[in-house]
Design a protein around this motif. Structure first.
Motif, PDB file in Angstrom:
ATOM      1  N   GLY A   1       2.057  20.178 -62.121  1.00  0.00           N
ATOM      2  CA  GLY A   1       0.889  21.053 -61.820  1.00  0.00           C
ATOM      3  C   GLY A   1       1.262  22.673 -62.363  1.00  0.00           C
ATOM      4  N   GLY A   2       0.332  23.362 -62.280  1.00  0.00           N
ATOM      5  CA  GLY A   2       0.485  24.841 -62.707  1.00  0.00           C
ATOM      6  C   GLY A   2       1.270  25.611 -61.591  1.00  0.00           C
ATOM      7  N   ASN A   3       1.222  26.622 -61.791  1.00  0.00           N
ATOM      8  CA  ASN A   3       2.118  27.745 -60.861  1.00  0.00           C
ATOM      9  C   ASN A   3       1.164  28.332 -59.780  1.00  0.00           C
ATOM     10  OD1 ASN A   3       4.608  27.125 -61.719  1.00  0.00           O
ATOM     11  ND2 ASN A   3       4.168  28.274 -63.474  1.00  0.00           N
ATOM     12  N   GLY A   4      -0.051  27.590 -59.387  1.00  0.00           N
ATOM     13  CA  GLY A   4      -0.808  28.112 -58.646  1.00  0.00           C
ATOM     14  C   GLY A   4      -0.562  28.064 -57.139  1.00  0.00           C
ATOM     15  N   ARG A   5      -1.273  28.482 -56.285  1.00  0.00           N
ATOM     16  CA  ARG A   5      -1.049  28.541 -54.768  1.00  0.00           C
ATOM     17  C   ARG A   5      -0.604  27.363 -53.971  1.00  0.00           C
ATOM     18  NH1 ARG A   5      -5.606  31.597 -52.261  1.00  0.00           N
ATOM     19  NH2 ARG A   5      -4.254  33.463 -52.319  1.00  0.00           N
ATOM     20  N   PHE A   6      -1.017  26.447 -54.732  1.00  0.00           N
ATOM     21  CA  PHE A   6      -0.369  25.041 -54.199  1.00  0.00           C
ATOM     22  C   PHE A   6       0.821  24.218 -54.978  1.00  0.00           C
ATOM     23  CE2 PHE A   6      -4.498  25.470 -52.270  1.00  0.00           C
ATOM     24  CZ  PHE A   6      -4.226  25.539 -50.991  1.00  0.00           C
ATOM     25  N   HIS A   7       1.528  24.810 -55.594  1.00  0.00           N
ATOM     26  CA  HIS A   7       2.610  24.526 -56.424  1.00  0.00           C
ATOM     27  C   HIS A   7       3.365  23.383 -55.699  1.00  0.00           C
ATOM     28  CE1 HIS A   7       5.340  24.049 -59.776  1.00  0.00           C
ATOM     29  NE2 HIS A   7       6.297  24.676 -59.129  1.00  0.00           N
ATOM     30  N   GLY A   8       3.459  22.117 -56.459  1.00  0.00           N
ATOM     31  CA  GLY A   8       4.394  21.250 -55.728  1.00  0.00           C
ATOM     32  C   GLY A   8       3.790  20.349 -54.745  1.00  0.00           C
ATOM     33  N   VAL A   9       2.634  20.383 -54.319  1.00  0.00           N
ATOM     34  CA  VAL A   9       1.948  19.857 -53.019  1.00  0.00           C
ATOM     35  C   VAL A   9       1.368  18.467 -53.588  1.00  0.00           C
ATOM     36  CG1 VAL A   9       0.475  19.737 -51.254  1.00  0.00           C
ATOM     37  CG2 VAL A   9       1.638  21.805 -51.735  1.00  0.00           C
ATOM     38  N   PRO A  10       1.895  17.197 -52.828  1.00  0.00           N
ATOM     39  CA  PRO A  10       1.173  16.187 -53.349  1.00  0.00           C
ATOM     40  C   PRO A  10      -0.137  15.913 -52.858  1.00  0.00           C
ATOM     41  CG  PRO A  10       3.288  15.831 -51.977  1.00  0.00           C
ATOM     42  CD  PRO A  10       2.940  17.250 -51.811  1.00  0.00           C
ATOM     43  N   PHE A  11      -0.897  15.332 -53.700  1.00  0.00           N
ATOM     44  CA  PHE A  11      -2.200  15.266 -53.740  1.00  0.00           C
ATOM     45  C   PHE A  11      -3.189  13.990 -54.161  1.00  0.00           C
ATOM     46  CE2 PHE A  11      -6.682  17.154 -55.110  1.00  0.00           C
ATOM     47  CZ  PHE A  11      -7.107  17.637 -53.752  1.00  0.00           C
ATOM     48  N   LEU A  12      -4.144  13.684 -53.487  1.00  0.00           N
ATOM     49  CA  LEU A  12      -4.763  12.581 -53.596  1.00  0.00           C
ATOM     50  C   LEU A  12      -6.154  12.816 -54.263  1.00  0.00           C
ATOM     51  CD1 LEU A  12      -3.733  10.389 -50.607  1.00  0.00           C
ATOM     52  CD2 LEU A  12      -2.844  10.063 -53.020  1.00  0.00           C
ATOM     53  N   LEU A  13      -6.711  12.148 -55.239  1.00  0.00           N
ATOM     54  CA  LEU A  13      -8.239  12.424 -55.646  1.00  0.00           C
ATOM     55  C   LEU A  13      -8.967  11.198 -55.067  1.00  0.00           C
ATOM     56  CD1 LEU A  13      -7.701  12.818 -59.465  1.00  0.00           C
ATOM     57  CD2 LEU A  13      -8.030  14.655 -57.840  1.00  0.00           C
ATOM     58  N   LYS A  14     -10.104  11.438 -55.148  1.00  0.00           N
ATOM     59  CA  LYS A  14     -11.259  10.047 -54.530  1.00  0.00           C
ATOM     60  C   LYS A  14     -11.712   9.567 -55.845  1.00  0.00           C
ATOM     61  CE  LYS A  14     -15.862   9.691 -52.143  1.00  0.00           C
ATOM     62  NZ  LYS A  14     -16.836  10.332 -51.524  1.00  0.00           N
TER      63      LYS A  14
ATOM     64  N   MET B   1      -8.255  26.236 -50.703  1.00  0.00           N
ATOM     65  CA  MET B   1      -8.728  25.462 -51.858  1.00  0.00           C
ATOM     66  C   MET B   1      -9.999  25.627 -52.533  1.00  0.00           C
ATOM     67  SD  MET B   1      -7.101  22.915 -53.385  1.00  0.00           S
ATOM     68  CE  MET B   1      -7.808  22.142 -54.718  1.00  0.00           C
ATOM     69  N   LEU B   2     -10.824  26.312 -51.591  1.00  0.00           N
ATOM     70  CA  LEU B   2     -12.128  26.693 -52.098  1.00  0.00           C
ATOM     71  C   LEU B   2     -11.873  27.684 -53.213  1.00  0.00           C
ATOM     72  CD1 LEU B   2     -14.978  26.096 -52.326  1.00  0.00           C
ATOM     73  CD2 LEU B   2     -15.388  27.418 -50.296  1.00  0.00           C
ATOM     74  N   ASP B   3     -10.899  28.779 -52.798  1.00  0.00           N
ATOM     75  CA  ASP B   3     -10.489  29.751 -53.662  1.00  0.00           C
ATOM     76  C   ASP B   3     -10.026  29.146 -55.249  1.00  0.00           C
ATOM     77  OD1 ASP B   3     -10.798  31.928 -52.107  1.00  0.00           O
ATOM     78  OD2 ASP B   3      -8.930  31.656 -51.200  1.00  0.00           O
ATOM     79  N   ALA B   4      -9.409  27.909 -55.109  1.00  0.00           N
ATOM     80  CA  ALA B   4      -8.940  27.584 -56.517  1.00  0.00           C
ATOM     81  C   ALA B   4     -10.146  26.790 -57.038  1.00  0.00           C
ATOM     82  CB  ALA B   4      -8.003  26.803 -56.093  1.00  0.00           C
TER      83      ALA B   4
ATOM     84  N   ASP C   1     -10.677  14.874 -68.301  1.00  0.00           N
ATOM     85  CA  ASP C   1     -10.426  15.191 -66.902  1.00  0.00           C
ATOM     86  C   ASP C   1     -11.691  15.887 -66.350  1.00  0.00           C
ATOM     87  OD1 ASP C   1      -7.970  13.997 -66.916  1.00  0.00           O
ATOM     88  OD2 ASP C   1      -6.992  16.075 -67.308  1.00  0.00           O
ATOM     89  N   SER C   2     -12.125  15.767 -65.132  1.00  0.00           N
ATOM     90  CA  SER C   2     -13.220  16.508 -64.622  1.00  0.00           C
ATOM     91  C   SER C   2     -12.636  17.823 -64.361  1.00  0.00           C
ATOM     92  CB  SER C   2     -13.689  15.897 -63.308  1.00  0.00           C
ATOM     93  OG  SER C   2     -12.565  15.900 -62.281  1.00  0.00           O
ATOM     94  N   THR C   3     -13.711  18.729 -64.169  1.00  0.00           N
ATOM     95  CA  THR C   3     -13.312  20.166 -63.823  1.00  0.00           C
ATOM     96  C   THR C   3     -12.543  20.340 -62.599  1.00  0.00           C
ATOM     97  OG1 THR C   3     -15.263  20.909 -65.208  1.00  0.00           O
ATOM     98  CG2 THR C   3     -14.340  22.681 -63.564  1.00  0.00           C
ATOM     99  N   PHE C   4     -13.078  19.504 -61.735  1.00  0.00           N
ATOM    100  CA  PHE C   4     -12.202  19.586 -60.322  1.00  0.00           C
ATOM    101  C   PHE C   4     -10.764  19.215 -60.485  1.00  0.00           C
ATOM    102  CE2 PHE C   4     -10.884  17.542 -56.401  1.00  0.00           C
ATOM    103  CZ  PHE C   4     -11.547  18.381 -55.469  1.00  0.00           C
ATOM    104  N   VAL C   5     -10.512  18.174 -61.324  1.00  0.00           N
ATOM    105  CA  VAL C   5      -9.149  17.750 -61.629  1.00  0.00           C
ATOM    106  C   VAL C   5      -8.463  18.893 -62.277  1.00  0.00           C
ATOM    107  CG1 VAL C   5      -7.606  16.171 -62.500  1.00  0.00           C
ATOM    108  CG2 VAL C   5      -9.503  15.418 -61.337  1.00  0.00           C
ATOM    109  N   GLN C   6      -8.959  19.353 -63.439  1.00  0.00           N
ATOM    110  CA  GLN C   6      -8.222  20.478 -63.994  1.00  0.00           C
ATOM    111  C   GLN C   6      -7.935  21.696 -63.197  1.00  0.00           C
ATOM    112  OE1 GLN C   6     -10.935  21.787 -67.242  1.00  0.00           O
ATOM    113  NE2 GLN C   6     -11.424  19.651 -67.737  1.00  0.00           N
ATOM    114  N   ARG C   7      -8.970  22.016 -62.107  1.00  0.00           N
ATOM    115  CA  ARG C   7      -8.616  23.125 -61.274  1.00  0.00           C
ATOM    116  C   ARG C   7      -7.558  22.731 -60.193  1.00  0.00           C
ATOM    117  NH1 ARG C   7     -14.622  26.156 -60.660  1.00  0.00           N
ATOM    118  NH2 ARG C   7     -14.676  26.623 -62.997  1.00  0.00           N
ATOM    119  N   CYS C   8      -7.704  21.487 -59.732  1.00  0.00           N
ATOM    120  CA  CYS C   8      -6.545  21.249 -58.705  1.00  0.00           C
ATOM    121  C   CYS C   8      -4.967  21.293 -59.407  1.00  0.00           C
ATOM    122  CB  CYS C   8      -6.866  19.707 -58.232  1.00  0.00           C
ATOM    123  SG  CYS C   8      -8.240  19.455 -57.082  1.00  0.00           S
ATOM    124  N   ARG C   9      -5.108  20.772 -60.615  1.00  0.00           N
ATOM    125  CA  ARG C   9      -3.882  20.915 -61.296  1.00  0.00           C
ATOM    126  C   ARG C   9      -3.371  22.250 -61.687  1.00  0.00           C
ATOM    127  NH1 ARG C   9      -4.484  15.321 -65.105  1.00  0.00           N
ATOM    128  NH2 ARG C   9      -3.398  14.071 -63.708  1.00  0.00           N
ATOM    129  N   ALA C  10      -4.334  23.165 -61.974  1.00  0.00           N
ATOM    130  CA  ALA C  10      -4.169  24.504 -62.248  1.00  0.00           C
ATOM    131  C   ALA C  10      -3.614  25.161 -60.886  1.00  0.00           C
ATOM    132  CB  ALA C  10      -5.271  24.998 -62.753  1.00  0.00           C
TER     133      ALA C  10
END
Length: 482
Positions: free
Chosen positions: A55-68, A217-220, A94-103
């Protein structure tokens, strides 16, 4: 890091350790996978792998995550929507949501289970089977984001993607002892391929263990993308900052009465009454009151949306790919005339105006999140005699007959009697949250549900953080983990 340490951290805590060099993203991902391998054979929360990409170097860098596995598209992978009809169709973007999660730095590695097309408040389908609740594996975790909630409650990840068209974030959050917030309509865009989902009633966000993770996460996630039909003014300050601000003295109305006049379990009514006492102890003004809204009329309007949207999703595909219940809903949707659908949609404005007037007198509206405890696995399946009767009706295309037979009212009562409180926020577009303050007499989580004026997620986060501090829930463990 061992799993005990991993399981005590929220997403921001994990990201902080990655940032300090105390742990690597690879270590966190390995721990998440180990936990998944341990619990998923029982819970069936995660139903597909996603090849992890940095993922990018955002606030949650390196955190494992699951999509619905609905609306959260990953290019080249199917988005099954819990249905055989979509299980082999790869997404082309990729959906906008997924793009922003990865960023934001999240490492996506899987997709979670849901009912077919996200249509039920349980997470059971013919394609992947049933997801079970970590608090009691005989029970549902709720739906439609039940796989996400089960994975978070079981400690696979600290937060997971979810969406909510009628309670699908808040219901499983309540059933699994988690925090769940549905943002205001349009706050998180569902693009780039669609402008809105379910006439704007559906919102994307996450299910979390902590309030601050949801806020960060809502900030992101928030903010219009290209072509979005809504561009809500941004918040005055980051949502994460709201978690450290006092909410002030709020005027809060509450009700424990079902809007469709069905029974509310004493533990769920009692949780709201205990929440009211807690709020008063924190200095808020609380009184019993409810908006001037016909709950049965709202339920009918919600089901009109439901029928029409299912008919649209099924259109052009072989009916053999869908479950019998889905085909029946689509039949009802095809039988709707356009005028009836438009009139039902127009009623949303009446509900919104009523809530606007109500929330000009109160800051927040408090109810139970659900009217009952989670159902037993399989208990809400259509009885076999009704399924038998549905087959000839489907063959005869008797949807119009059913619509005029009182069937809509019966469906409204049966399908919403357990979860009658959450649809109001979807049809009015208001932000709402479920907070897991108390346990039932049987030791199951019970959610307290707050609805705020449009765009006031900041107010919800401030109050949620105050309640989390006053009655912490983060260290409560499901029975499955004890």
């Amino acid at each position: 890091m061992n799993f005990d340490e991993y399981g005590r951290l929220d997403a921001l805590g994990m990201a902080g350790l990655v940032g300090s060099g105390d742990v690597t993203p690879e270590e966190l991902l390995n721990l998440a996978r180990q936990r998944l391998d341990s619990v998923n054979p029982t819970l069936n929360a995660v139903i597909a792998d996603v090849p992890p990409t940095p993922g990018g170097n955002g606030r949650f860098h390196g955190v494992p995550f699951l999509l619905k596995d609905i609306f959260h598209h990953v290019r080249g992978l199917p988005t099954s929507c819990g249905s055989r009809a979509f299980a082999a169709i790869p997404a082309d973007h990729d959906s906008t949501f997924v793009q922003r999660c990865r960023a934001a730095g999240l490492v996506v590695f899987g997709k979670t289970n849901l009912p077919e097309l996200g249509l039920k408040a349980v997470s059971e389908n013919d394609l992947h089977g049933a997801t079970r609740n970590p608090w009691n594996t005989a029970l549902t975790p709720g739906g439609s984001s039940g796989g996400a909630a089960a994975a978070v409650a079981a400690g696979v990840v600290p937060m997971a993607a979810a969406n909510d068209g009628g309670g699908s974030i808040r219901i499983p959050a309540a059933h699994c002892g988690l925090f769940g917030l549905k943002p205001s309509r349009g706050r998180v865009p569902p693009g780039p391929s669609v402008a809105e989902v379910w006439e704007g009633a559906c919102s994307d966000h996450v299910i979390t263990r902590t309030v601050r993770d949801s806020a960060a996460m809502l900030d992101a996630l928030h903010g219009a993308d290209a072509g979005a039909p809504f561009d809500i003014p941004p918040p005055e300050r980051p949502y994460l900052d709201e978690c450290s601000r006092e909410p002030g003295r709020l005027r809060i109305a509450y009700s424990v009465r079902s809007p469709i006049d069905r029974p509310v379990h004493p533990d769920h009514a009692g949780a709201v009454e205990r929440t009211a006492v807690l709020l008063q102890g924190l200095g808020h003004e609380v009184e019993e009151a409810a908006p001037a809204i016909d709950g049965m009329e709202l339920a009918r309007c919600y089901l009109m949306l439901y029928f029409g949207q299912v008919a649209a999703m099924v259109r052009g595909r072989s009916v053999r790919g869908f479950e019998l219940d889905t085909r029946a809903l689509a039949m009802l949707g095809r039988a709707l005339d356009s005028g009836a659908y438009v009139r039902a949609h127009a009623r949303w404005n009446t509900f919104s105006r009523a809530m606007g007037a109500f929330l000009s007198r109160y800051d927040l509206y408090l109810t139970p999140t659900t009217a009952t405890p989670p159902a037993q696995i399989g208990a809400l399946q259509t009885p076999w005699l009704e399924r038998l009767a549905l087959r000839p009706l489907l063959w005869l295309r008797a949807g119009r007959l059913l619509l005029h037979s009182g069937m809509v009212e019966k469906l409204a009562l049966r399908s919403l009697e357990r979860t009658p409180f959450t649809q109001l926020a979807n049809l009015t577009g208001l932000p709402a949250m479920s907070v897991p303050l108390f346990l039932s007499g049987e030791g199951l989580p019970v959610g307290s549900h707050f609805t705020a004026p449009f765009g006031r997620e900041d107010q919800l986060f401030r109050l949620a953080a105050q309640l989390e501090g006053a009655n912490p829930w983060g260290q409560r463990l499901p029975r499955f983990l004890l």
